[in-house]
Design an enzyme around this catalytic site. Structure first.
Site, PDB file in Angstrom:
ATOM      1  N   HIS A   1      11.663  28.815 -20.031  1.00 29.78           N
ATOM      2  CA  HIS A   1      11.848  29.346 -18.677  1.00 29.78           C
ATOM      3  C   HIS A   1      13.326  29.525 -18.384  1.00 29.78           C
ATOM      4  CE1 HIS A   1       7.894  27.439 -18.728  1.00 29.78           C
ATOM      5  NE2 HIS A   1       7.546  28.317 -17.818  1.00 29.78           N
TER       6      HIS A   1
ATOM      7  N   GLY B   1       6.936  18.729 -14.543  1.00 28.80           N
ATOM      8  CA  GLY B   1       6.346  19.982 -15.029  1.00 28.80           C
ATOM      9  C   GLY B   1       5.177  20.360 -14.145  1.00 28.80           C
TER      10      GLY B   1
ATOM     11  N   HIS C   1      11.451  34.624 -14.361  1.00 28.56           N
ATOM     12  CA  HIS C   1      10.982  33.228 -14.339  1.00 28.56           C
ATOM     13  C   HIS C   1      10.876  32.615 -15.735  1.00 28.56           C
ATOM     14  CE1 HIS C   1       8.311  29.783 -13.540  1.00 28.56           C
ATOM     15  NE2 HIS C   1       7.613  30.234 -14.558  1.00 28.56           N
TER      16      HIS C   1
ATOM     17  N   GLU D   1      -3.011   9.970  -0.625  1.00 27.51           N
ATOM     18  CA  GLU D   1      -3.283   9.350  -1.930  1.00 27.51           C
ATOM     19  C   GLU D   1      -2.406   9.948  -3.026  1.00 27.51           C
ATOM     20  OE1 GLU D   1      -5.604  10.677   0.014  1.00 27.51           O
ATOM     21  OE2 GLU D   1      -6.966   9.052   0.595  1.00 27.51           O
TER      22      GLU D   1
ATOM     23  N   HIS E   1     -18.861   9.284  -0.463  1.00 29.40           N
ATOM     24  CA  HIS E   1     -18.046   8.085  -0.667  1.00 29.40           C
ATOM     25  C   HIS E   1     -18.527   7.227  -1.838  1.00 29.40           C
ATOM     26  CE1 HIS E   1     -16.464   9.336   3.093  1.00 29.40           C
ATOM     27  NE2 HIS E   1     -15.781   8.228   3.325  1.00 29.40           N
TER      28      HIS E   1
HETATM   29  C1  LIG Z   1       0.770  22.029 -10.572  1.00 28.22           C
HETATM   30  C2  LIG Z   1       1.256  23.205 -11.342  1.00 28.22           C
HETATM   31  N1  LIG Z   1       0.655  24.405 -11.181  1.00 28.22           N
HETATM   32  C3  LIG Z   1       1.058  25.475 -11.891  1.00 28.22           C
HETATM   33  C4  LIG Z   1       2.076  25.384 -12.785  1.00 28.22           C
HETATM   34  C5  LIG Z   1       2.503  26.577 -13.627  1.00 28.22           C
HETATM   35  N2  LIG Z   1       3.810  27.063 -13.132  1.00 28.22           N
HETATM   36  C6  LIG Z   1       4.947  26.685 -13.715  1.00 28.22           C
HETATM   37  S1  LIG Z   1       6.298  27.269 -12.909  1.00 28.22           S
HETATM   38  C7  LIG Z   1       5.335  28.064 -11.774  1.00 28.22           C
HETATM   39  C8  LIG Z   1       5.955  28.853 -10.659  1.00 28.22           C
HETATM   40  C9  LIG Z   1       6.977  28.068  -9.982  1.00 28.22           C
HETATM   41  O1  LIG Z   1       7.670  28.805  -9.052  1.00 28.22           O
HETATM   42  P1  LIG Z   1       9.083  28.246  -8.631  1.00 28.22           P
HETATM   43  O2  LIG Z   1       9.021  26.824  -8.389  1.00 28.22           O
HETATM   44  O3  LIG Z   1       9.566  29.112  -7.516  1.00 28.22           O
HETATM   45  O4  LIG Z   1       9.937  28.445  -9.930  1.00 28.22           O
HETATM   46  P2  LIG Z   1      10.916  29.637 -10.317  1.00 28.22           P
HETATM   47  O5  LIG Z   1      10.071  30.779 -10.744  1.00 28.22           O
HETATM   48  O6  LIG Z   1      11.699  29.965  -9.110  1.00 28.22           O
HETATM   49  O7  LIG Z   1      11.708  29.066 -11.440  1.00 28.22           O
HETATM   50  C10 LIG Z   1       3.994  27.866 -12.045  1.00 28.22           C
HETATM   51  C11 LIG Z   1       2.904  28.443 -11.231  1.00 28.22           C
HETATM   52  C12 LIG Z   1       2.677  24.109 -12.937  1.00 28.22           C
HETATM   53  N3  LIG Z   1       3.661  23.908 -13.805  1.00 28.22           N
HETATM   54  N4  LIG Z   1       2.262  23.070 -12.193  1.00 28.22           N
END
Ligand SMILES: Cc1ncc(C[n+]2csc(CCOP(=O)(O)OP(=O)(O)O)c2C)c(N)n1
Ligand SMILES: [Mg+2]
Length: 661
Positions: free
Chosen positions: A28, A116, A263, A411, A473
Site C-alpha cells: 500500500h 491492519g 491507495h 464490548e 441471550h
Molecule cells: C476491518 C477492515 N475492513 C477492511 C479492510 C480492508 N481495507 C484495507 S485499507 C482499506 C481502506 C482504508 O481507507 P483509509 O483508511 O482512508 O486508507 P487510505 O486509502 O487513505 O490509505 C480497506 C477497506 C481492513 N483492512 N480492515
C-alpha cells in the site's frame, strides 16, 4: 533537524516505500507517500523514544492503526536506527521477514501493536493511554516524574469509519485521556473509491462532541505540523487530541496521487518517474548521507535524553524501593505461575451450590489482593458478570488508580482497549460481558490471540441455562466459535474449584489470551473428588473426575454446567462408566500423549460428550463411534432449567445416547 533535511528524509522514505512495494509487487503506497512529511516530523523531531531500548517505559508509543500503510512504519523505524536493516526493507512481505504485510507485534522492534484490521489500533492506543495514565498516577512522585510520555496513533478514514474507533474514542473523551494524540490522515480517499462516496460527516465536530481537542492542518507542512503537535502535546487540559492532517494520498506519484488508485500498489509501476520527480537518484533503496547522518545525530540525542531520564529513574528507584520492585515486574510476559496463584485461593465450602460466575468473582478477590498490577472491567454488566474487585475503587479521571473499569456498552472497544493494556504490559487487564456478546468483540479477541497477548475475559451467562431472556441471550455456538480461534484458551469450568484453576490459568498465561466461560445458574460442587484433584485436573485441561469401579464400559465427557449431568448419568449407568471433565480443549490438547491416553484411552470407543452448545467440535473427543448430546439449534425463552431439560441436557438423554452405542 531542519526543515530542509526533514523534507529530504520524507522524500527518501517515499522512495523506500515505492521500492519495497515495487519489489514485492504488492503493498500500500498511498499512506506512506501521503504521510511522509508527518513521518519525518514525528520520527525526526517530535516523538521521544530510544531505538536501542525499544520497550523503554517512558517512550512515546506510536501506533499505526492504518496498518496497511506498514511501509510508512518500516521506513521510519529503519531511518531512526531501530533493529531493522535495509535488507529487512528489501524483504518487505517475504517469508519470516521483520517487515510483514501488516505490522505484527513481537516481530519487529518499534511495532507497538498488530494492526491492519481497521480501527483496532485506535482502541489499542486508547488502552495504552489509559495504561500510561494509571502508571503516571501510580509511579510518579512529587520529587520525580518518571512517566510523561504520550500515545500517538495514526489513523485513516477507514479506521475512523469503523465502530470500534468511535467506541474507544468516546471512552477516551469520557475519561479525559489527554495523553492521547490521534492523528487523522484525512486524504479523502479509501480503498475502493473517493471517500465522499461513503462519508459526509464532520469529523472535527464529531470528535469535539465527545470531548476531544481538535486541530486541522495541512499534512505536508512540516513546520506547521511540528508547532501544532507541540501545542497538543503540551496541552494537559483533560481532552484527548485529534489532529486532522489534510494530505494527498500517494503524493509523489503524479499519475495516481489524490485518487483512490493511489491507495494500493497501483502507483508502483511508475517507480522510475516518481523517483525522478521526487528528486531521488536512479539507485533504488536510496538514503542520502545527509539524511543518514541527521538520523544518526538524532539517535544520539535520543540516547542522551534517555540517559538523562535514567538519572531521574535511578533517584526515583532509590527513594521508592517498593514501587521500583512493582515496576520491575510490570512486563508483558511477567506473570506468577498457576500453582502460585492457586495457593492464594482458599477452597470453596463443600457442598455449596454456586454459579461459576459467582465463583470467579470470589476467586478474583484474593488474587487481586496479591497482584496490585491487576485491573478488570465490564461492559456495563458488573452486577451480572461479578468480576468487580471489592474495595479497589473505580477508574475515573479523578481516581486513576481505581481498578474497576467501566467500559460502557462498548464490548468491541473493551476488547481493543484491554489489548492495548496487554501490548503495553504494565497492567494485567481483563474484561467481561455476556458470552453471547463476545461476538461483538471477536475481532479484538482474535488479534489478542494472533499477537499472543496475555489478556483474559469473563464471559458469563454461558448457555441456554440463561433462561427467560431467550435465544438472543442464550449462546449455543459461541463457545465453539471461540475454540476455533488458534492460541485462544477457552476454559469452561464446572464448579468453584475448577473455576479457581481456570482463573489461575488465565492470570499465569504469558503467551496468549484466555476466555473464561461461566454459568449464570447455580451448579452443584463436584466433591466426588478432592478440591486439589479438581484444581490440578483443570490445570491439565481435562481429567478423570469419576473413575470407573469395574471394567471400563464407556466414558461420558462434559464441560461446565453439564459435568454434574454427566456424573448423574454415570452413576445410573453403573460401575463401568467414567466421567471426564474437559474444561479446556486447548490445554488438554497440549498435554503429553500418555496423559491424554490415560484420560481418554483409545481402547474405549463408547463415548458420549455432553455440552449445552453445538456439537461439531466434540467429535474430536468422542470419535466417529461416539455420540454427542449437544444443542444444534437456537434456544428458547423460558425458565433456564426447563430450557436445558427441553433441549436434552439431562442424565436420561445421556444414558439413552450411551445405550444406543
Ligand atoms: C476491518 C477492515 N475492513 C477492511 C479492510 C480492508 N481495507 C484495507 S485499507 C482499506 C481502506 C482504508 O481507507 P483509509 O483508511 O482512508 O486508507 P487510505 O486509502 O487513505 O490509505 C480497506 C477497506 C481492513 N483492512 N480492515
Ligand atoms: Mg483515506
Amino acid at each position: 533537524m531542519n526543515t530542509e533535511v526533514l523534507t529530504q528524509a520524507a522524500n527518501q522514505a517515499r522512495g523506500l516505500a515505492i521500492d519495497a512495494i515495487h519489489k514485492a509487487g504488492i503493498g500500500h503506497l498511498g499512506l506512506p507517500l501521503g504521510c511522509a512529511e508527518i513521518g519525518a516530523a514525528l520520527f525526526g523531531e517530535a516523538l521521544s523514544f530510544n531505538p536501542s531500548a525499544p520497550r523503554w517505559i517512558n517512550r512515546d508509543r506510536f501506533v499505526l492503526s492504518a496498518g496497511h500503510g506498514s511501509m510508512f512504519l518500516y521506513a521510519w523505524l529503519h531511518l531512526s536506527g531501530y533493529d531493522l536493516s535495509m535488507e529487512d526493507i528489501r524483504q518487505f512481505r517475504q517469508l519470516h521477514s521483520k517487515t510483514p504485510g501488516h505490522p505484527e507485534f513481537r516481530e519487529t522492534d518499534g511495532v507497538e501493536a498488530t494492526t491492519g484490521p481497521l480501527g483496532q489500533g485506535v482502541g489499542n492506543a486508547v488502552g495504552m493511554a489509559t495504561s500510561l495514565k494509571i502508571a503516571e498516577e501510580t509511579y510518579n512522585t512529587a520529587e520525580h516524574e518518571i512517566i510523561n510520555s504520550r500515545v500517538v496513533c495514526l489513523a485513516g478514514d477507514g479506521c475512523l469509519q469503523e465502530g470500534v474507533a468511535m467506541e474507544a474514542s468516546a471512552f477516551a473523551g469520557h475519561n479525559k485521556l489527554d495523553n492521547l494524540i490521534l492523528i487523522y490522515d484525512s486524504n479523502d480517499v479509501t480503498l475502493d473509491a473517493q471517500a465522499e462516496e461513503t462519508q459526509s460527516e464532520d469529523t472535527a465536530a464529531r470528535y469535539e462532541a465527545i470531548g476531544f481537542e481538535v486541530a486541522t492542518i495541512d499534512g505536508h507542512d512540516i513546520q506547521k505540523f511540528l508547532s501544532t503537535f507541540g501545542q497538543l502535546r503540551a496541552s494537559k487540559n483533560g481532552k484527548p487530541k485529534l489532529l486532522i492532517v489534510k494530505t494527498v494520498v500517494g503524493k509523489g506519484i503524479q499519475e495516481v496521487e489524490g485518487t483512490w488508485k493511489a491507495h494500493g500498489e497501483g502507483g508502483a509501476k511508475f517507480a522510475e518517474s516518481a523517483r525522478k520527480s521526487l528528486g531521488l537518484p536512479e539507485e533504488s533503496f536510496f538514503v542520502s548521507d545527509t539524511v543518514r547522518s541527521a538520523f544518526k545525530e538524532r539517535k544520539s540525542a535520543l540516547e542522551a535524553a534517555y540517559a538523562e531520564w535514567q538519572k531521574t529513574f535511578q533517584a526515583w528507584q532509590g527513594a521508592n524501593p517498593e514501587l521500583a520492585k512493582q515496576l520491575k515486574e510490570a512486563k508483558v510476559d511477567q506473570r506468577p505461575d498457576a500453582e502460585t496463584v492457586l495457593s492464594w485461593i482458599p477452597e470453596f465450602e463443600k457442598g455449596k451450590k454456586m454459579a461459576t460466575r459467582a465463583a470467579a468473582g470470589e476467586v478474583l478477590q484474593p488474587v487481586a489482593a496479591q497482584l496490585p498490577r491487576m485491573n478488570t472491567g465490564s461492559a456495563d454488566l458488573f452486577g451480572s458478570t461479578k468480576n468487580y474487585i471489592k474495595d479497589a475503587g473505580e477508574f475515573t479521571p479523578e481516581n486513576l488508580t481505581g481498578r474497576n473499569i467501566r467500559y460502557g456498552i462498548r464490548e468491541h472497544a473493551m476488547g481493543a482497549i484491554t489489548n492495548g493494556f496487554a501490548y503495553d504490559g504494565l497492567w494485567i487487564a481483563s474484561g467481561a460481558t455476556f458470552l453471547t456478546f463476545s461476538d461483538y468483540m471477536r475481532p479484538s479477541v482474535r488479534l489478542a490471540a494472533l499477537s499472543k497477548l496475555p489478556v483474559f475475559h469473563f464471559f458469563t451467562h454461558d448457555s441456554v441455562g440463561v433462561g427467560e431472556d431467550g435465544p438472543t441471550h442464550q449462546p449455543v455456538e459461541t463457545t465453539s466459535a471461540l475454540r476455533l480461534i488458534p492460541d485462544l484458551d477457552v476454559i469452561r469450568p464446572a464448579d468453584g474449584e475448577e473455576t479457581a484453576a481456570a482463573v489461575a490459568l488465565a492470570i499465569s498465561r504469558t503467551d496468549g489470551p484466555t476466555a473464561l466461560i461461566l454459568s449464570r445458574q447455580n451448579l452443584p460442587d463436584l466433591s466426588v473428588t478432592s478440591a486439589a484433584d479438581r484444581r490440578n485436573g483443570t490445570l491439565k485441561g481435562g481429567y478423570v473426575l469419576r473413575a470407573e469401579k469395574a471394567e471400563l464400559k464407556g466414558i461420558v465427557i462434559a464441560t461446565g454446567s453439564e459435568v454434574h449431568v454427566a456424573l448423574e448419568a454415570a452413576e445410573k449407568l453403573g460401575d463401568g462408566y467414567r466421567v471426564v471433565s474437559l474444561p479446556c480443549f486447548e490445554i488438554f490438547d497440549r498435554q503429553p500423549q500418555d496423559y491424554r491416553e490415560s484420560v481418554l484411552p483409545s481402547s474405549c470407543s463408547r463415548r458420549v460428550g455432553i455440552e449445552a452448545g453445538v456439537s461439531g467440535l466434540w467429535f474430536r473427543y468422542v470419535g466417529s463411534a461416539g455420540k454427542v448430546v449437544g444443542i444444534d439449534r437456537f434456544g428458547l425463552s423460558a425458565p433456564g432449567d426447563l430450557v436445558l431439560k427441553h433441549l436434552g441436557m439431562h442424565a436420561d438423554q445421556v444414558i439413552e445416547t450411551m445405550q444406543a452405542i
